[in-house]
Design a protein around this motif. Structure first.
Motif, PDB file in Angstrom:
ATOM      1  N   PRO A   1       0.679 -22.758 -40.329  1.00 45.55           N
ATOM      2  CA  PRO A   1       0.413 -23.850 -41.267  1.00 45.55           C
ATOM      3  C   PRO A   1      -0.984 -23.739 -41.892  1.00 45.55           C
ATOM      4  CG  PRO A   1       1.379 -24.707 -39.249  1.00 45.55           C
ATOM      5  CD  PRO A   1       1.047 -23.254 -38.999  1.00 45.55           C
ATOM      6  N   PRO A   2      -1.135 -24.156 -43.144  1.00 43.49           N
ATOM      7  CA  PRO A   2      -2.448 -24.133 -43.787  1.00 43.49           C
ATOM      8  C   PRO A   2      -3.446 -24.981 -43.007  1.00 43.49           C
ATOM      9  CG  PRO A   2      -0.733 -24.613 -45.378  1.00 43.49           C
ATOM     10  CD  PRO A   2      -0.104 -24.676 -44.031  1.00 43.49           C
ATOM     11  N   LYS A   3      -4.712 -24.567 -43.082  1.00 45.00           N
ATOM     12  CA  LYS A   3      -5.788 -25.303 -42.431  1.00 45.00           C
ATOM     13  C   LYS A   3      -7.035 -25.209 -43.300  1.00 45.00           C
ATOM     14  CE  LYS A   3      -6.286 -21.285 -39.423  1.00 45.00           C
ATOM     15  NZ  LYS A   3      -5.095 -20.531 -39.589  1.00 45.00           N
ATOM     16  N   LEU A   4      -7.998 -26.072 -43.058  1.00 46.78           N
ATOM     17  CA  LEU A   4      -9.204 -26.087 -43.880  1.00 46.78           C
ATOM     18  C   LEU A   4     -10.026 -24.817 -43.761  1.00 46.78           C
ATOM     19  CD1 LEU A   4     -10.500 -29.768 -43.666  1.00 46.78           C
ATOM     20  CD2 LEU A   4      -9.526 -28.568 -45.634  1.00 46.78           C
ATOM     21  N   GLU A   5     -10.099 -24.265 -42.567  1.00 50.04           N
ATOM     22  CA  GLU A   5     -10.917 -23.070 -42.354  1.00 50.04           C
ATOM     23  C   GLU A   5     -10.099 -22.001 -41.639  1.00 50.04           C
ATOM     24  OE1 GLU A   5     -14.760 -23.825 -40.697  1.00 50.04           O
ATOM     25  OE2 GLU A   5     -14.951 -25.709 -41.785  1.00 50.04           O
ATOM     26  N   GLY A   6     -10.559 -20.770 -41.766  1.00 54.52           N
ATOM     27  CA  GLY A   6      -9.915 -19.674 -41.060  1.00 54.52           C
ATOM     28  C   GLY A   6      -8.813 -18.979 -41.834  1.00 54.52           C
ATOM     29  N   THR A   7      -8.645 -19.317 -43.097  1.00 51.37           N
ATOM     30  CA  THR A   7      -7.645 -18.634 -43.917  1.00 51.37           C
ATOM     31  C   THR A   7      -8.123 -17.211 -44.181  1.00 51.37           C
ATOM     32  OG1 THR A   7      -6.989 -20.701 -44.946  1.00 51.37           O
ATOM     33  CG2 THR A   7      -6.416 -18.696 -46.125  1.00 51.37           C
ATOM     34  N   PRO A   8      -7.275 -16.216 -43.979  1.00 53.33           N
ATOM     35  CA  PRO A   8      -7.699 -14.823 -44.177  1.00 53.33           C
ATOM     36  C   PRO A   8      -8.214 -14.568 -45.599  1.00 53.33           C
ATOM     37  CG  PRO A   8      -5.570 -14.914 -43.091  1.00 53.33           C
ATOM     38  CD  PRO A   8      -5.891 -16.314 -43.528  1.00 53.33           C
ATOM     39  N   LEU A   9      -9.223 -13.737 -45.681  1.00 56.66           N
ATOM     40  CA  LEU A   9      -9.785 -13.340 -46.961  1.00 56.66           C
ATOM     41  C   LEU A   9      -8.669 -12.794 -47.855  1.00 56.66           C
ATOM     42  CD1 LEU A   9     -12.436 -12.994 -48.545  1.00 56.66           C
ATOM     43  CD2 LEU A   9     -12.597 -10.705 -47.586  1.00 56.66           C
ATOM     44  N   TYR A  10      -8.693 -13.141 -49.092  1.00 56.99           N
ATOM     45  CA  TYR A  10      -7.737 -12.729 -50.116  1.00 56.99           C
ATOM     46  C   TYR A  10      -6.389 -13.426 -50.029  1.00 56.99           C
ATOM     47  CZ  TYR A  10     -11.062  -8.902 -50.800  1.00 56.99           C
ATOM     48  OH  TYR A  10     -12.180  -8.171 -51.013  1.00 56.99           O
ATOM     49  N   SER A  11      -6.195 -14.346 -49.116  1.00 56.16           N
ATOM     50  CA  SER A  11      -4.905 -15.018 -49.003  1.00 56.16           C
ATOM     51  C   SER A  11      -4.689 -16.079 -50.069  1.00 56.16           C
ATOM     52  CB  SER A  11      -4.748 -15.657 -47.621  1.00 56.16           C
ATOM     53  OG  SER A  11      -4.671 -14.659 -46.642  1.00 56.16           O
ATOM     54  N   ALA A  12      -5.763 -16.698 -50.523  1.00 54.55           N
ATOM     55  CA  ALA A  12      -5.658 -17.765 -51.515  1.00 54.55           C
ATOM     56  C   ALA A  12      -6.716 -17.540 -52.588  1.00 54.55           C
ATOM     57  CB  ALA A  12      -5.844 -19.134 -50.854  1.00 54.55           C
ATOM     58  N   ALA A  13      -6.266 -17.257 -53.783  1.00 59.00           N
ATOM     59  CA  ALA A  13      -7.193 -16.928 -54.870  1.00 59.00           C
ATOM     60  C   ALA A  13      -8.226 -18.026 -55.109  1.00 59.00           C
ATOM     61  CB  ALA A  13      -6.408 -16.658 -56.151  1.00 59.00           C
ATOM     62  N   ALA A  14      -7.839 -19.282 -54.943  1.00 64.58           N
ATOM     63  CA  ALA A  14      -8.774 -20.381 -55.188  1.00 64.58           C
ATOM     64  C   ALA A  14      -9.926 -20.401 -54.197  1.00 64.58           C
ATOM     65  CB  ALA A  14      -8.032 -21.717 -55.136  1.00 64.58           C
ATOM     66  N   ARG A  15      -9.773 -19.774 -53.070  1.00 65.47           N
ATOM     67  CA  ARG A  15     -10.844 -19.728 -52.067  1.00 65.47           C
ATOM     68  C   ARG A  15     -11.861 -18.625 -52.355  1.00 65.47           C
ATOM     69  NH1 ARG A  15     -10.296 -22.278 -46.880  1.00 65.47           N
ATOM     70  NH2 ARG A  15      -8.333 -23.400 -46.666  1.00 65.47           N
ATOM     71  N   MET A  16     -11.554 -17.715 -53.244  1.00 66.27           N
ATOM     72  CA  MET A  16     -12.475 -16.627 -53.558  1.00 66.27           C
ATOM     73  C   MET A  16     -13.734 -17.196 -54.203  1.00 66.27           C
ATOM     74  SD  MET A  16     -10.866 -13.993 -52.421  1.00 66.27           S
ATOM     75  CE  MET A  16     -12.112 -12.838 -52.930  1.00 66.27           C
ATOM     76  N   GLU A  17     -14.885 -16.816 -53.681  1.00 63.68           N
ATOM     77  CA  GLU A  17     -16.144 -17.313 -54.228  1.00 63.68           C
ATOM     78  C   GLU A  17     -16.505 -16.619 -55.528  1.00 63.68           C
ATOM     79  OE1 GLU A  17     -19.362 -17.602 -51.452  1.00 63.68           O
ATOM     80  OE2 GLU A  17     -18.038 -18.352 -49.878  1.00 63.68           O
ATOM     81  N   ASN A  18     -16.319 -15.314 -55.594  1.00 62.91           N
ATOM     82  CA  ASN A  18     -16.726 -14.544 -56.757  1.00 62.91           C
ATOM     83  C   ASN A  18     -15.499 -14.168 -57.585  1.00 62.91           C
ATOM     84  OD1 ASN A  18     -17.838 -12.824 -58.636  1.00 62.91           O
ATOM     85  ND2 ASN A  18     -18.331 -11.215 -57.170  1.00 62.91           N
ATOM     86  N   LEU A  19     -15.379 -14.746 -58.766  1.00 66.97           N
ATOM     87  CA  LEU A  19     -14.257 -14.435 -59.651  1.00 66.97           C
ATOM     88  C   LEU A  19     -14.677 -13.507 -60.794  1.00 66.97           C
ATOM     89  CD1 LEU A  19     -12.562 -17.954 -59.880  1.00 66.97           C
ATOM     90  CD2 LEU A  19     -12.057 -16.072 -58.305  1.00 66.97           C
TER      91      LEU A  19
END
Length: 152
Positions: free
Chosen positions: A60-78
């Motif tokens: 299930p989704p969680k606030l933290e701990g999502t693997p890098l590159y799993s969600a584009a919106a979480r990427m800091e540098n676009l």
């Protein structure tokens, strides 16, 4: 899938030429939100979103701990991503995250066109293909793709 274009950029893989994003699912944190301001009542609902992200992430989704590159919106540098066209209906569950992502792309110097369909819900053009808004949505997306791939 969702984070493949930043991954390609960061690994130096093939660089996508263009992002044609039709009501994209970009932010797993949307599944954690309980107030969607009346969006996501048709087709892709809040429950669908939780199921989709859980299947994709393997938990299930969680606030933290999502693997890098799993969600584009979480990427800091676009910065350095391919130019984009993002189309979404104002009643789509993904409307806010898509609008925010378009804004962030623009802020990062990535050419991005954001197109919204007033009153459109997720994939509404597939359910009412003869409607003028549906025809317009598809025509605009195909025109953006032609421009993005320099096919004109």
């Amino acid at each position: 899938m969702l984070g493949s274009w930043p991954r390609a950029r960061d690994r130096g893989d093939v660089q996508p030429a263009f992002q044609l994003l039709l009501y994209p699912m970009l932010d797993d944190r949307t599944a954690l939100n309980t107030d969607h301001a009346g969006r996501g009542e048709f087709v892709w609902t809040s429950a669908s979103n939780v199921l989709g992200w859980t299947a994709y992430l393997g938990s299930p989704p969680k606030l933290e701990g999502t693997p890098l590159y799993s969600a584009a919106a979480r990427m800091e540098n676009l910065a350095g991503l391919a130019p984009a066209w993002i189309g979404v209906g104002t009643l789509d569950l993904f409307y806010a995250e898509d609008r925010e992502y378009a804004h962030r792309l623009t802020e990062a110097g990535v050419p991005c066109e954001f197109y919204e369909v007033k009153g459109g819900y997720h994939a509404s053009e597939l359910f009412a293909p003869a409607a003028s808004v549906s025809r317009d949505f598809l025509a605009r997306s195909m025109e953006a793709l032609r421009r993005g791939l320099q096919l004109d």
